[in-house]
Design an enzyme around this catalytic site. Structure first.
Site, short mmCIF file in Angstrom:
data_model
loop_
_atom_site.label_atom_id
_atom_site.label_comp_id
_atom_site.label_asym_id
_atom_site.label_seq_id
_atom_site.Cartn_x
_atom_site.Cartn_y
_atom_site.Cartn_z
N ARG A 15 19.98 73.84 -78.99
CA ARG A 15 20.55 73.97 -77.63
C ARG A 15 19.70 74.89 -76.75
O ARG A 15 20.23 75.66 -75.96
CB ARG A 15 22.00 74.46 -77.70
CG ARG A 15 22.96 73.38 -78.17
CD ARG A 15 24.39 73.86 -78.15
NE ARG A 15 24.57 74.99 -79.05
CZ ARG A 15 25.53 75.90 -78.95
NH1 ARG A 15 26.41 75.81 -77.98
NH2 ARG A 15 25.64 76.87 -79.82
N LYS A 18 20.39 74.49 -72.95
CA LYS A 18 21.62 75.14 -72.50
C LYS A 18 21.35 76.62 -72.24
O LYS A 18 21.67 77.17 -71.20
CB LYS A 18 22.70 74.98 -73.57
CG LYS A 18 23.96 75.76 -73.30
CD LYS A 18 24.81 75.87 -74.57
CE LYS A 18 26.08 76.66 -74.30
NZ LYS A 18 27.01 75.96 -73.40
N CYS A 530 27.86 71.46 -74.11
CA CYS A 530 27.72 70.60 -75.27
C CYS A 530 29.01 70.62 -76.09
O CYS A 530 29.73 71.60 -76.06
CB CYS A 530 26.58 71.08 -76.16
SG CYS A 530 25.02 71.20 -75.27
N ASP A 613 50.18 65.16 -77.04
CA ASP A 613 49.24 65.03 -75.93
C ASP A 613 48.34 63.81 -76.11
O ASP A 613 47.78 63.62 -77.19
CB ASP A 613 48.33 66.27 -75.86
CG ASP A 613 49.09 67.51 -75.42
OD1 ASP A 613 49.98 67.38 -74.56
OD2 ASP A 613 48.78 68.60 -75.93
N CYS A 657 46.10 64.17 -68.48
CA CYS A 657 45.63 64.93 -67.33
C CYS A 657 44.61 64.14 -66.52
O CYS A 657 43.45 64.44 -66.50
CB CYS A 657 45.07 66.28 -67.74
SG CYS A 657 44.32 66.33 -69.35
N HIS A 708 43.11 73.96 -62.59
CA HIS A 708 41.64 74.05 -62.66
C HIS A 708 41.09 75.08 -61.70
O HIS A 708 39.91 75.36 -61.70
CB HIS A 708 41.03 72.68 -62.38
CG HIS A 708 41.54 71.63 -63.31
ND1 HIS A 708 42.67 70.88 -63.03
CD2 HIS A 708 41.12 71.23 -64.54
CE1 HIS A 708 42.91 70.06 -64.04
NE2 HIS A 708 41.98 70.26 -64.96
N CYS A 740 48.27 70.93 -66.23
CA CYS A 740 47.61 70.87 -67.54
C CYS A 740 47.80 72.21 -68.23
O CYS A 740 48.46 73.11 -67.68
CB CYS A 740 46.13 70.54 -67.33
SG CYS A 740 45.26 70.08 -68.85
#
Ligand code: GLN
Ligand code: ZN
Length: 784
Positions: A15, A18, A530, A613, A657, A708, A740
């Site tokens: 990674r 990232k 990721c 869920d 959601c 959010h 959510c």
């Protein structure tokens, strides 16, 4: 017979990308360092493909964020709100690029990011191009050329990869009314021609143009656009060899178009759609090469060489060998990088590891398949084949995969398993007596803030710094505080808070048999994010209760109802690497049976409300409309298997959601959950239209605030949103809850928002009693 690759993962096997991007965003490394990190990854990827024996190695498959955003920058589709950044000569192009991806708050500017959405039916997210009616395009970024030349300097002749013009437009979104984005083709095409000519002048021979929409339902205009566009490309650049790539499905009714295009080669996905081979062989012209996508780009299983060779042989009979290519089914972007990084792995036993192939191993498989197709007499090749056979065989027969009991349970499934004892209206009465909830009951979606401390405890447990007992005590304290606090503010249905869970799929995967986890199996989800999906390798079963301990603990602290919290079978399936030796529907049924046992256990432990869920139900929808019903049938059935083992008095909730329900509303209703909580606040309750029009029969909690964002809505805003809901849905059906789970929020804003939410529900109740006689006037007033 040539070997090629459609794209290699660009995150780096550790990674690196990232880490470099995130450090650059925090201004901890320079632009130069970031560019170097990118160049290192490209070099490494090119080298390892070269060493594996890939003839046509891709370039421009690298991206600092997303390949669709790369294309937007290449063709200069830069929304106006970024123009201050465009004209600022001192800022590098990459800053504009990241601003488009992530938004920009700097130098007095506050610009929102471009939208992000899922890349077809994968878990990768791309940045959605934005188009205006008079959208102009011009060659803006030279990334495609730069990367081609960069490889060339390193002595590697690459095949640049470009998203085709039609798919690029279709991936985008109109930001004005009165036009369809496909009409922009006239403006866009000249830029593509310019790129292709420049590539040709720089020495490119092959160019891969990705048109994944070839595997989708296309309108008549879109089909015609394919014909005219590729004719134009051929006319303008007669010497460039175009490899046109389709993937993720069957060409189906688009096959006549694909085979009529003046391109040198056509790539087809034979992992997702092996059945299309014969038809394709019959229909493509003699002088068009065929690229066989034999190695699964989207899953982690070792290729079954015998199966692939059978397909190859079929192709060799119909086509000259020189006109065949071997590749992965799609870009390897969706695979983890390198199985060899798993050497310190404890969970992956050598037995399981021997069944897997990540991107690096897949590239080697492609090369080996060619060797085997060309010369099976050769001793070394024979060894390769027998080694592969042995691995495939070992998986087919492995004790740890096949559990007779699980298979039998699936075989014994009957319609009764998917059926609650009584219809909803009957259950509703019993539940009202059993639960004694007020009108407009309040609840949350399950998780409460996962603070740094909570995550640190889990990390310390893993490291052995905390014992299991010490960890449990800490989680208990946190859960107790959450219960006390929920009681204090007057929520009606409480949750335990999910403090003990890392991730809603991983938590269950770790407790179920048939799952395994990697240490480094990272796959890009979007930008620098990721994920490490669990691997479902075998028959799934539940050796012991998974959530009873924490749910019962929380319930023991209060007289109010604590809602049990489970992840549904479809979501667990959707967010994992799934075994490829049986239908997905069967694997899903196995998971459903395991969840059903858990639901029943919770009920026996005295839990009266259980939420299952299914946030991933919608994203499992097949790409072609004609396949939707079949999918929805088994997906909905699996939810029902999981949820139907309980008494009528027990209330089953589900949560999703997203806000697009219109096209699948009857299937959502068919899930027959007693209560569904959904995202609604961002769309200002618009989506309720679907529920109202359909006359959704069960109860609904339309999210009244957006979790959010850290923004705390006012009580009045929430009342207003609920009033909109009340106008179309009966009071008795309505719940009050956020959009959510709250795990990504801080406690401070969560507390304040929920206090206000409870007050909003109270004021709705007060109004309802005041207005029982003049209910209809009330609705009219609200509408006005
Ligand atoms: N129960 C989960 C939570 O609250 C649901 C998460 C989700 O919908 N993605 O976190
Ligand atoms: Zn959610």
């Amino acid at each position: 017979m040539l070997t090629h690759n459609l794209g290699y993962p660009r995150i780096g096997s550790r990674r690196q990308l990232k880490k470099a991007c995130e450090a650059y965003w925090k201004e901890k490394i320079s632009l130069h360092d970031l560019l170097k990190a990118g160049a290192d990854i490209r070099l490494q990827n090119w080298k390892l493909q070269q060493e594996a024996g890939i003839d046509m190695i891709p370039s421009n498959d690298f991206s600092f964020y997303d390949q669709v955003l790369d294309m937007s920058l290449t063709v200069g589709a830069i929304p106006e709100r970024y123009h201050d950044i465009v004209t600022d000569q001192k800022r590098p192009e990459l800053d504009l690029y990241f601003a488009m991806a992530r938004g920009y708050q700097n130098n007095g500017l506050d610009i929102i990011a471009m939208e992000m959405t899922k890349w077809f039916d994968t878990n990768y997210h791309y940045i959605v191009p934005e188009f205006k009616k008079d959208q102009k395009f011009k060659l803006f970024s030279s990334k495609i050329l730069d990367e081609f030349k960069e490889a060339k300097r390193l002595g590697i002749q690459t095949k640049p990869v470009i998203i085709g013009p039609i798919s690029y437009l279709l991936l985008g979104k109109e930001k004005e009314t009165g036009f369809h984005r496909i009409s922009l083709l006239q403006n866009l095409l000249p830029v593509y021609l310019e790129i292709l000519k420049k590539l040709e002048n720089s020495g490119a021979t092959w160019v891969q143009i990705d048109e994944p929409y070839l595997a989708m339902d296309l309108s008549k205009e879109e089909k015609e656009a394919f014909l005219s566009t590729y004719k134009e490309i051929k006319r303008a650049c007669p010497n460039i060899k175009i490899l046109l790539a389709s993937y993720f499905g069957n060409l189906g009714d688009n096959l006549p178009i694909a085979s009529a295009l003046p391109v040198c080669a056509l790539h087809i996905d034979l992992v997702r759609a092996p059945e299309q081979l014969e038809e394709v062989l019959q229909s493509i012209p003699k002088n068009m090469s065929l690229s066989l996508g034999l190695v699964d780009g989207r899953n982690i299983w070792k290729n079954d060489f015998e199966g692939s060779l059978a397909l190859l042989e079929k192709a060799q009979k119909a086509k000259e060998t020189e006109r065949l290519l071997i590749g992965p089914s799609c870009s390897l972007l969706h695979s983890p990088c390198d199985l060899e990084e798993e050497s310190n792995e404890t969970a992956l036993t050598p037995e399981i590891k021997n069944w897997l192939a990540f991107a690096k191993q897949k590239v080697e498989e492609i090369s080996n398949l060619r060797k085997l197709a060309i010369d099976q007499e050769n001793k070394a090749n024979l060894d390769i084949l027998s080694e592969n056979k042995a691995a495939i065989q070992s998986k087919a027969e492995a004790q740890i995969i096949h559990k007779a009991k699980v298979k039998l349970a699936v075989e014994l499934l009957s319609p009764e398993h998917s059926q609650r004892k009584n219809i909803f209206s009957e259950r509703q009465k019993l539940q009202e007596e059993n639960l004694k909830l007020p009108l407009f009951p309040t609840t949350t979606i399950g998780s409460f803030p996962q603070t740094k401390e909570v995550r640190q405890w889990r990390a310390n447990l893993k490291k052995g710094v905390l014992t299991q007992n010490q960890y449990n005590e800490l989680i208990k304290k946190e859960t107790k505080a959450a219960i006390e606090w929920q009681e204090a503010i007057g929520l009606d249905v409480l949750v335990h808070g999910e403090f003990e869970r890392n991730d809603m799929v991983e938590y269950f995967g770790e407790k179920l048999e048939g799952f395994v986890f990697t240490q480094n199996g990272w796959v890009q989800s979007y930008g620098s994010r990721c994920v490490k999906p669990p691997i479902i390798y075998g028959d799934v079963s539940r050796p012991r209760a998974m959530t009873k301990y924490w749910t019962s603990f929380a319930q023991s602290l209060t007289n109010k109802n604590v809602k049990g919290m489970l992840t549904g079978p479809v979501t667990i399936l959707q967010w994992s690497f799934v075994r490829n030796d049986q239908a997905r529907s069967v694997t899903c049924q196995q998971i459903a049976l395991a969840i059903r046992e858990e639901v029943n256990d919770l009920e026996s432990a005295g839990i009266k409300i259980i939420q299952i869920d299914e946030p991933a139900l919608r994203e499992g929808l097949p790409l072609r409309l004609s396949h939707w019903d079949a999918y929805l049938k088994w997906a909905v059935d699996c939810f029902r298997i999981a949820s139907s083992g309980v008494k009528d008095e027990t209330q089953i909730h589900t949560h999703m959601c997203y806000s697009e329900f219109n096209d699948i509303i009857q299937h959502i209703a068919a899930m027959d959950a007693d209560v569904i909580t959904i995202e609604c606040s961002r769309s200002q309750m618009e989506l309720l239209d679907a529920f109202a029009e359909f006359q959704y029969p069960n109860e609904i909690g339309p999210g009244v605030y957006d979790i959010h964002s850290p923004r705390i809505p006012t009580e009045d805003e929430m009342v207003q949103l609920m009033n909109k809901a009340k106008a179309v849905i009966k009071d008795r059906q309505l719940w009050v809850n956020p959009d959510c789970g709250l795990k990504t929020r801080g406690w401070e804003e969560t507390k304040e928002a929920l206090i206000r939410m409870v007050k909003a529900a109270q004021s709705l109740r007060d109004n309802a009693t005041l207005n029982t006689s003049s209910f209809s006037t009330k609705v009219l007033n609200n509408l006005g």
